[in-house]
Design a protein around this motif. Sequence first.
Motif, PDB file in Angstrom:
ATOM      1  N   THR A  22       2.176   3.229   3.183  1.00 19.33           N
ATOM      2  CA  THR A  22       2.073   2.398   4.395  1.00 19.33           C
ATOM      3  C   THR A  22       3.117   1.298   4.407  1.00 19.33           C
ATOM      4  O   THR A  22       3.813   1.109   5.399  1.00 19.33           O
ATOM      5  N   SER A  23       3.216   0.563   3.312  1.00 23.89           N
ATOM      6  CA  SER A  23       4.168  -0.546   3.232  1.00 23.89           C
ATOM      7  C   SER A  23       5.567  -0.004   2.988  1.00 23.89           C
ATOM      8  O   SER A  23       5.786   0.755   2.044  1.00 23.89           O
ATOM      9  N   THR A  73       5.866  -3.847   7.244  1.00 21.24           N
ATOM     10  CA  THR A  73       6.654  -2.778   7.850  1.00 21.24           C
ATOM     11  C   THR A  73       7.828  -3.318   8.664  1.00 21.24           C
ATOM     12  O   THR A  73       8.493  -2.551   9.352  1.00 21.24           O
ATOM     13  N   THR A 132       0.866  -1.166   0.000  1.00 21.93           N
ATOM     14  CA  THR A 132       0.000   0.000   0.000  1.00 21.93           C
ATOM     15  C   THR A 132       0.907   1.222   0.000  1.00 21.93           C
ATOM     16  O   THR A 132       1.779   1.337   0.868  1.00 21.93           O
TER      17      THR A 132
END
Length: 165
Positions: free
Chosen positions: A120-121, A135, A117
């Motif tokens: 986010t990632s 993460t 994403t």
Amino acid sequence: MNNHGLFIGTHCAFWDCDSKNFVGINTTTDIDNGNFVALGNIVNTSGVIDEYVFNVTLANTADYVVGTPPVGYDLDMQLFDDPRYFYNKAGQPMSVKHLEIGDCIEVSNECFSTAPTLGTSTYASVSSGKLVAGTTTSAPFKILGQHNVDIGGQSVVTWVLMKVA
């Protein structure tokens, strides 16, 4: 079908170093482009004295990745020039690339079991041959961002990853 992984490795050590390129074979399983494998025993599949290849299996390591064949194995695949139609069929030789720390690869969402994403990632690990976005900072790949690749009349999103471990 144009639903196979797109793998681009032009910013990798294997690009101009032949000792980082291998020939692999898996006699039972089709392996998609951009999947990660482990090298097994060297076998002679044809009986010819200089034709040796590595048995390869899907793996949880980030050292060896399967490249996209330059053209499909059968007539149906050869009718298309879109690399997303090509994949590595069981029993056929496949191009296996060794990745070094610092190498940057581009892969499409089909190379992930859990797609990233944007925003986010930040890292990606490998599980059963596929990338898994997340993460975890100890993962072997850092996700650097997205890139669009034009294939025919279509813009295909790829993810740029750098090998960090």
